[in-house]
Motif scaffolding. Structure first.
Motif, mmCIF file in Angstrom:
data_model
loop_
_atom_site.group_PDB
_atom_site.id
_atom_site.type_symbol
_atom_site.label_atom_id
_atom_site.label_comp_id
_atom_site.label_asym_id
_atom_site.label_seq_id
_atom_site.Cartn_x
_atom_site.Cartn_y
_atom_site.Cartn_z
ATOM 1 N N LYS A 69 0.706 -1.135 0.096
ATOM 2 C CA LYS A 69 0.036 0.073 0.113
ATOM 3 C C LYS A 69 0.844 1.376 -0.032
ATOM 4 C CE LYS A 69 -2.853 0.395 3.381
ATOM 5 N NZ LYS A 69 -3.950 0.230 4.464
ATOM 6 N N ALA A 70 1.914 1.266 0.746
ATOM 7 C CA ALA A 70 2.894 2.382 0.884
ATOM 8 C C ALA A 70 3.553 2.589 -0.569
ATOM 9 C CB ALA A 70 3.869 2.098 2.104
ATOM 10 N N VAL A 71 3.957 1.659 -1.107
ATOM 11 C CA VAL A 71 4.871 1.731 -2.467
ATOM 12 C C VAL A 71 3.680 2.250 -3.302
ATOM 13 C CG1 VAL A 71 5.620 0.444 -4.380
ATOM 14 C CG2 VAL A 71 6.484 -0.184 -1.988
ATOM 15 N N ILE A 72 2.362 1.936 -3.394
ATOM 16 C CA ILE A 72 1.487 2.255 -4.572
ATOM 17 C C ILE A 72 0.967 3.616 -4.129
ATOM 18 C CG2 ILE A 72 -0.971 2.075 -5.058
ATOM 19 C CD1 ILE A 72 -0.640 -0.917 -4.620
ATOM 20 N N GLU A 73 0.889 4.207 -2.905
ATOM 21 C CA GLU A 73 0.645 5.545 -2.479
ATOM 22 C C GLU A 73 1.923 6.298 -3.141
ATOM 23 O OE1 GLU A 73 -1.414 8.692 -1.800
ATOM 24 O OE2 GLU A 73 -2.178 6.544 -1.458
ATOM 25 N N SER A 74 3.065 5.969 -2.645
ATOM 26 C CA SER A 74 4.318 6.614 -3.191
ATOM 27 C C SER A 74 4.204 7.059 -4.642
ATOM 28 C CB SER A 74 5.505 6.128 -2.693
ATOM 29 O OG SER A 74 6.666 6.718 -3.219
ATOM 30 N N LEU A 75 3.655 5.855 -5.262
ATOM 31 C CA LEU A 75 4.051 5.966 -7.034
ATOM 32 C C LEU A 75 3.082 6.815 -7.384
ATOM 33 C CD1 LEU A 75 4.351 1.980 -7.748
ATOM 34 C CD2 LEU A 75 6.090 3.860 -8.231
ATOM 35 N N LYS A 76 1.612 6.758 -6.861
ATOM 36 C CA LYS A 76 0.610 7.719 -7.316
ATOM 37 C C LYS A 76 1.214 9.103 -7.033
ATOM 38 C CE LYS A 76 -2.957 4.325 -7.183
ATOM 39 N NZ LYS A 76 -4.093 4.973 -8.462
ATOM 40 N N ASN A 77 1.819 9.307 -5.819
ATOM 41 C CA ASN A 77 2.084 10.829 -5.618
ATOM 42 C C ASN A 77 3.192 11.086 -6.380
ATOM 43 O OD1 ASN A 77 0.524 10.747 -3.193
ATOM 44 N ND2 ASN A 77 2.213 10.213 -1.703
ATOM 45 N N LYS A 78 3.915 10.353 -7.079
ATOM 46 C CA LYS A 78 5.011 10.830 -8.060
ATOM 47 C C LYS A 78 4.420 10.979 -9.630
ATOM 48 C CE LYS A 78 8.537 8.609 -5.456
ATOM 49 N NZ LYS A 78 9.757 9.700 -5.076
ATOM 50 N N GLY A 79 2.877 10.783 -9.805
ATOM 51 C CA GLY A 79 2.297 10.718 -10.978
ATOM 52 C C GLY A 79 2.316 9.555 -11.642
ATOM 53 N N VAL A 80 2.468 8.392 -11.174
ATOM 54 C CA VAL A 80 2.236 7.176 -11.874
ATOM 55 C C VAL A 80 0.841 6.991 -11.678
ATOM 56 C CG1 VAL A 80 2.821 4.603 -11.678
ATOM 57 C CG2 VAL A 80 4.600 6.101 -11.112
ATOM 58 N N SER A 81 0.399 6.574 -12.862
ATOM 59 C CA SER A 81 -1.268 6.562 -12.904
ATOM 60 C C SER A 81 -1.849 4.965 -13.428
ATOM 61 C CB SER A 81 -1.845 7.458 -13.796
ATOM 62 O OG SER A 81 -1.660 7.191 -15.098
ATOM 63 N N ALA A 82 -0.887 4.231 -13.631
ATOM 64 C CA ALA A 82 -1.163 2.929 -13.957
ATOM 65 C C ALA A 82 -0.298 1.875 -13.207
ATOM 66 C CB ALA A 82 -1.148 2.658 -15.317
ATOM 67 N N ILE A 83 -0.810 0.928 -12.267
ATOM 68 C CA ILE A 83 -0.240 0.269 -11.490
ATOM 69 C C ILE A 83 -0.866 -1.289 -11.671
ATOM 70 C CG2 ILE A 83 0.448 -0.273 -9.151
ATOM 71 C CD1 ILE A 83 0.303 2.670 -8.721
ATOM 72 N N GLY A 84 -0.096 -2.140 -11.790
ATOM 73 C CA GLY A 84 -0.322 -3.743 -11.765
ATOM 74 C C GLY A 84 0.517 -4.538 -10.718
ATOM 75 N N ALA A 85 -0.249 -5.352 -10.108
ATOM 76 C CA ALA A 85 0.403 -5.961 -8.785
ATOM 77 C C ALA A 85 0.416 -7.666 -9.504
ATOM 78 C CB ALA A 85 -0.167 -5.857 -7.679
ATOM 79 N N ALA A 86 1.581 -8.388 -8.935
ATOM 80 C CA ALA A 86 1.468 -9.730 -9.019
ATOM 81 C C ALA A 86 1.927 -10.331 -7.775
ATOM 82 C CB ALA A 86 2.617 -10.174 -10.078
ATOM 83 N N GLY A 87 0.899 -11.231 -7.540
ATOM 84 C CA GLY A 87 1.228 -12.089 -6.122
ATOM 85 C C GLY A 87 1.479 -13.211 -6.281
ATOM 86 N N PHE A 88 2.574 -13.777 -6.128
ATOM 87 C CA PHE A 88 3.143 -15.445 -5.948
ATOM 88 C C PHE A 88 2.790 -15.926 -4.457
ATOM 89 C CE2 PHE A 88 5.672 -12.997 -9.088
ATOM 90 C CZ PHE A 88 5.821 -13.801 -10.000
ATOM 91 N N CYS A 89 2.192 -17.097 -4.429
ATOM 92 C CA CYS A 89 2.023 -17.721 -3.411
ATOM 93 C C CYS A 89 0.957 -16.749 -2.343
ATOM 94 C CB CYS A 89 3.411 -18.377 -2.806
ATOM 95 S SG CYS A 89 2.758 -19.367 -1.320
ATOM 96 N N TRP A 90 1.585 -16.481 -1.190
ATOM 97 C CA TRP A 90 1.032 -15.603 -0.108
ATOM 98 C C TRP A 90 0.732 -14.324 -0.721
ATOM 99 C CZ3 TRP A 90 2.925 -11.605 1.881
ATOM 100 C CH2 TRP A 90 4.433 -11.616 2.300
#
Length: 149
Positions: free
Chosen positions: A20-41
């Motif tokens: 969540k913190a990484v996503i918020e930081s990216l959005k604050n830097k102007g990144v508008s498109a974010i994908g997330a991959a989750g392996f196992c847990w």
């Protein structure tokens, strides 16, 4: 930008808070498109994240049908034929839930002949395992190319 949510050195709740913190930081830097991959847990972390454009779950663990019901972004689920944590029957239930969500894409694929963890823990000398891992990685990349713009 893709965020890989399998933070192996942390517990699941810590992984979620860190993501969540990484996503918020990216959005604050102007990144508008974010994908997330989750392996196992890390898959559980991805289904709990809000405000991502797309997610991919690879050999998910601890993900429930109710979790999938709450997803609000395109989601791909890549499962294994031999998986005691997310057996094919459960992955098929995920597919059924995603099919009821016409507002976004859902994709489910069960890889034959592989076991839980095959995308990251495979024998490099086993041609079939390497091929299955590479196919899953390509599926994930294609999913993000399609949905994270």
């Amino acid at each position: 930008m893709c965020l890989f949510a399998s933070l192996l050195l942390h517990k699941q709740d810590k992984g979620f808070e860190d993501a969540k913190a990484v996503i918020e930081s990216l959005k604050n830097k102007g990144v508008s498109a974010i994908g997330a991959a989750g392996f196992c847990w890390g898959a559980k972390v991805v289904v709990e994240l809000a405000h991502i454009n797309a997610g991919v779950l690879l050999h998910p663990s601890f993900v429930t049908v109710d979790d999938i019901k709450e997803v609000k972004a395109p989601l791909a689920v890549l499962g294994a034929e031999f998986d005691h944590l997310s057996p094919p029957a459960l992955v098929k239930q995920f597919e059924e839930v995603l099919a009821t969500k016409p507002e976004f894409d859902g994709f489910v694929k069960i890889f034959p002949g592989v076991a839980h963890g095959w995308t990251v823990r495979y024998k490099a000398e086993d041609e079939a395992e390497v091929k299955a891992a590479e196919e899953a990685h390509n599926d994930a990349l294609e999913w993000f190319a399609k949905h994270v713009k």
